[in-house]
Design an enzyme around this catalytic site. Structure first.
Site, mmCIF file in Angstrom:
data_model
loop_
_atom_site.group_PDB
_atom_site.id
_atom_site.type_symbol
_atom_site.label_atom_id
_atom_site.label_comp_id
_atom_site.label_asym_id
_atom_site.label_seq_id
_atom_site.Cartn_x
_atom_site.Cartn_y
_atom_site.Cartn_z
ATOM 1 N N GLU A 152 16.674 -28.719 18.323
ATOM 2 C CA GLU A 152 16.339 -30.059 17.845
ATOM 3 C C GLU A 152 14.823 -30.281 17.798
ATOM 4 O O GLU A 152 14.109 -30.078 18.781
ATOM 5 C CB GLU A 152 16.988 -31.103 18.764
ATOM 6 C CG GLU A 152 16.587 -32.535 18.482
ATOM 7 C CD GLU A 152 17.008 -33.007 17.093
ATOM 8 O OE1 GLU A 152 16.203 -33.671 16.426
ATOM 9 O OE2 GLU A 152 18.142 -32.700 16.682
ATOM 10 N N THR A 170 18.449 -34.101 10.527
ATOM 11 C CA THR A 170 19.346 -33.084 11.087
ATOM 12 C C THR A 170 20.516 -32.787 10.166
ATOM 13 O O THR A 170 20.917 -31.633 10.004
ATOM 14 C CB THR A 170 19.871 -33.542 12.460
ATOM 15 O OG1 THR A 170 18.775 -33.616 13.366
ATOM 16 C CG2 THR A 170 20.908 -32.570 13.003
ATOM 17 N N HIS A 207 14.125 -34.505 21.430
ATOM 18 C CA HIS A 207 14.245 -35.475 20.332
ATOM 19 C C HIS A 207 13.277 -36.631 20.554
ATOM 20 O O HIS A 207 13.040 -37.040 21.686
ATOM 21 C CB HIS A 207 15.689 -35.994 20.261
ATOM 22 C CG HIS A 207 16.044 -36.678 18.973
ATOM 23 N ND1 HIS A 207 15.468 -37.869 18.575
ATOM 24 C CD2 HIS A 207 16.907 -36.325 17.982
ATOM 25 C CE1 HIS A 207 15.971 -38.228 17.411
ATOM 26 N NE2 HIS A 207 16.835 -37.298 17.020
ATOM 27 N N ASP A 257 15.464 -27.603 13.282
ATOM 28 C CA ASP A 257 16.077 -28.347 12.180
ATOM 29 C C ASP A 257 15.077 -29.119 11.332
ATOM 30 O O ASP A 257 15.227 -29.240 10.123
ATOM 31 C CB ASP A 257 17.182 -29.282 12.707
ATOM 32 C CG ASP A 257 16.671 -30.325 13.690
ATOM 33 O OD1 ASP A 257 15.580 -30.140 14.270
ATOM 34 O OD2 ASP A 257 17.382 -31.328 13.889
ATOM 35 N N HIS A 258 14.039 -29.667 11.957
ATOM 36 C CA HIS A 258 13.040 -30.440 11.204
ATOM 37 C C HIS A 258 11.813 -30.650 12.074
ATOM 38 O O HIS A 258 11.774 -30.225 13.232
ATOM 39 C CB HIS A 258 13.616 -31.781 10.737
ATOM 40 C CG HIS A 258 14.220 -32.614 11.829
ATOM 41 N ND1 HIS A 258 13.466 -33.279 12.774
ATOM 42 C CD2 HIS A 258 15.516 -32.884 12.140
ATOM 43 C CE1 HIS A 258 14.257 -33.935 13.608
ATOM 44 N NE2 HIS A 258 15.511 -33.696 13.251
#
Length: 701
Positions: free
Chosen positions: A261, A305, A421, A480-481
């Site tokens: 994440e 995501t 996150h 993911d990003h």
């Protein structure tokens, strides 16, 4: 009759009084349902206030329609509108109880498999107390029928009715404004239906759902099988052959996909105050059996995501706005990795420590063909076990083991981490590295949560080795990003050791890790440029699955035919030579803006832009037109969502049955002895629990 009661009855005998009573009673039962029937995840005073407020605006507006009519008609119309809204509430109580989600317009319009066969299970899920939601409607009708409350025959002035409508609209504006402030892009990104209901209410969700469904239906209706011709022609022209050296090197192995994440490439080998932030991931990245890509970019848009998952498992881009998983995940036809692999003998499962409905996973995963989906309901939950969006990573990995060991091998298992996150907060007892000192409060905690993710992964790898799964598995890790957005330029410059950063630097900052590890693979750091759209074809190459015939917009990163122009979702791109941001072109190696480009350079840039635009638009056409319903690859069986259920009891029963049939699970190999004892973690929350349990046992003795 006491005077105050007489006055109250007198007021209810007016049109306005009866209308107010109806609205208040509807609000009360809706709020009670919010609290008792739905899991909306309300946190903080603002969200609690919005939950109290949100039934009022639409109730006032919708019930207020009756006030524009005369005489008895307005009363019976008021009751009819109340009954309709109550039926919507009643239906959602039942639906949510079974599927942990709210009914959508698509479910209502469809039947059979698309409606999840709700009718067949009504007898099992309905409670007699559910009918109490109609109690106020029935009571008001009886009070009117027996003239305990008298109908006010006087016309209700239109200007008064209009004023009430405007009050409802104004309250909705307040609700929407506060909601957007607390959760930006609430409607455009559509994280979760729970969010819309929590912030804007069940009636607003209904309107939004119907709007989205009609918009999607219109696009879908205009599509035809002929639209696939241009897609297939593009794919044929741009396909890349497999790499003979790597093809099938991991054939038959289990596949672990570890979703890191918000983890960015710059964190690999990064040191903070002289200390490695992610020593385990660094070692894994440089392992001789790990293929690591140092020019791999995330390509997400608003879907974040969910866009990454769409690309990783379908090789289809997310949408320019919103989330393809939430908008199309329920109704579209997909030919995703889980379905393809399941039809080739793999058991497929996804693991996630949040609610099933976030990003519409509970529906999208069925469309993608996941055999199993283990979400928050499968994990032990305590207040200190979660942070931010769900279960802490150390606890998540450890508690996933009891399900992993039951999966028949070979399996494809995706585990989605959560702790790293935004806003990167971590309780003190889990902090093992100091924050950075950029002065940006959002950025400075990033190294702490990244370190925690690294430690969590270390514990998981240690377990895999002890359990004997490591050697027989291919591990795929990807970020993911971005974790730190481009809005934090000053902090980014400090992290990168630069005085400042330009748009080209920020484009390079969008790199995320992509690592594939398996015994027998010749590893090393690969400098090929690629993105998340290319992950699936690369994974298939290693598993010995030919990509030809599948609709995948990425190409194998290991192929000599791979196109190294990496498209960003907004139409910008990066390549080994050029980086284009907006209308400006930069030299990728120097990050310098290119002035006075030659005719040849301009032509090259034009060709790259055409490639990017075509790739993005054709992918959008596939999703928005649901074009895969017109095309089935040879040997692929279309997914039937009715074959899947992620309810806990059904899943656990299915796992028992499939283990007995296939007899290849780790648990079966261990003759029924669990491998959970092999998992070692220093998670303080679990240590505290163990100490408490030991103390309790000692006291009992």
């Amino acid at each position: 009759m006491p005077k105050f009661l007489k006055n109250a009855v007198g007021k209810v005998n007016t049109t306005l009084g009866f209308f107010t009573l109806t609205v208040v009673l509807f609000w009360l039962k809706t709020y009670i349902a919010y609290k008792t029937e739905f899991t909306l995840g309300v946190k903080g005073a603002v969200q609690e206030f919005l939950l109290i407020l949100n039934p009022f605006p639409t109730a006032i507006v919708l019930l207020g329609i009756a006030l524009y009519f005369r005489g008895r008609l307005k009363y019976w119309l008021l009751m009819t509108l109340d009954a309709i809204q109550t039926t919507w509430l009643f239906a959602n109580i039942l639906y949510y109880r079974e599927f942990s989600d709210f009914m959508s317009a698509g479910v209502i319009k469809s039947s059979g498999a698309a409606s999840n066969n709700l009718g067949t299970s009504l007898g099992q899920i309905i409670h007699w107390t559910d009918f109490l939601v109609y109690a106020d409607v029935l009571l008001l009708i009886l009070l009117l029928a027996f003239k305990v409350i008298r109908i006010d025959p006087r016309p209700f002035k239109v200007r008064y009715a209009a004023t009430l409508t405007m009050i409802g609209v104004a309250l909705f504006a307040v609700d929407l404004g506060m909601s957007e402030h607390d959760r930006s892009d609430l409607l455009t990104r559509t994280f979760d239906n729970n969010y819309i209901v929590k912030y804007l209410g069940l009636n607003t969700y209904a309107g939004y759902s119907f709007y989205q469904t009609e918009k999607e239906s219109a696009t879908r209706a205009q599509a035809s099988s002929s639209d696939m011709k241009s897609v297939l022609a593009y794919l044929k022209k741009n396909q890349a052959d497999e790499n003979i050296k790597y093809f099938g090197k991991a054939k038959g192995k289990n596949v672990f996909v570890i979703h890191l994440e918000s983890f960015q490439q710059f964190m690999i080998d990064y040191k903070s105050d002289g200390k490695e932030v992610t020593p385990t991931l660094n070692k894994f990245y440089h392992d001789k059996h790990t293929l690591s890509f140092d020019n791999f970019y995330h390509q997400v848009a608003q879907g974040k995501t969910s866009d990454a998952e769409m690309m990783m498992e379908n090789s289809l881009f997310g949408l320019p706005t919103g989330s393809a998983m939430t908008q199309y995940g329920t109704s579209n036809t997909f030919q995703a990795a889980p379905a393809i692999l399941a039809q080739k003998g793999y058991t497929t499962a996804a693991f996630h420590g949040d609610v099933a409905s976030f990003w519409n996973r509970d529906n999208a995963y069925k469309s993608w063909g996941y055999n199993y989906f283990f979400y928050s309901a499968y994990y032990k939950e305590k207040a200190n076990y979660t942070i931010g969006y769900g279960l802490k990573d150390k606890i998540f990995f450890k508690d996933s083991v009891k399900y992993i060991e039951q999966l028949p091998q070979p399996f494809y298992a995706k585990l989605i981490t959560l702790t790293n996150h935004y806003p990167y907060t971590l309780d003190k007892e889990n902090q093992t590295i100091a924050k950075t000192k950029t002065g940006d409060s959002t950025v400075d905690g990033y190294v702490q949560t990244a370190r925690y993710l690294d430690q969590s992964f270390a514990e998981f790898v240690s377990y895999l080795k002890k359990a004997g799964l490591y050697k027989n598995s291919m591990l795929v890790l990807y970020g993911d990003h971005y974790g730190i957005s481009n809005n934090h330029r000053s902090a980014i410059a400090q992290l990168l050791g630069k005085k400042s950063v330009n748009n080209a630097d920020l484009a390079q900052f969008q790199k995320v890790p992509f690592m594939i590890h398996a015994d027998g693979i010749e590893g090393g750091v690969n400098h090929t440029y690629g993105g998340e759209i290319d992950a699936l074809p690369t994974i298939f190459d290693l598993l010995g699955i030919k990509n030809k015939g599948y609709v995948q917009f990425g190409t194998d990163l290991l192929s000599k035919d791979h196109n190294q122009t990496v498209a960003f979702r907004n139409g910008d791109f990066v390549s080994p030579q050029y980086t284009k941001v907006g209308s400006t072109v930069y030299d990728t190696k120097t990050s310098q803006k290119l002035e006075n480009m030659t005719a040849k350079q301009k032509e090259t840039i034009k060709q790259m832009q055409n490639h990017v635009t075509t790739q993005l638009s054709l992918s959008d056409r596939v999703i928005q037109g649901d074009l895969l319903r017109f095309y089935t690859p040879k040997g692929f069986k279309k997914v039937n969502v009715a074959d899947y259920s992620y309810k806990v009891n059904k899943t656990l029963e299915s796992l028992k049955d499939v283990q007995a049939q296939k007899k290849t699970s780790l648990l079966h190999q261990r003759k029924g002895k669990t491998s959970e004892g092999l998992y070692k973690t220093d998670a303080p929350e679990l240590t505290d629990d163990s100490s408490s349990e030991s103390s309790s046992s000692s006291s009992a003795e």
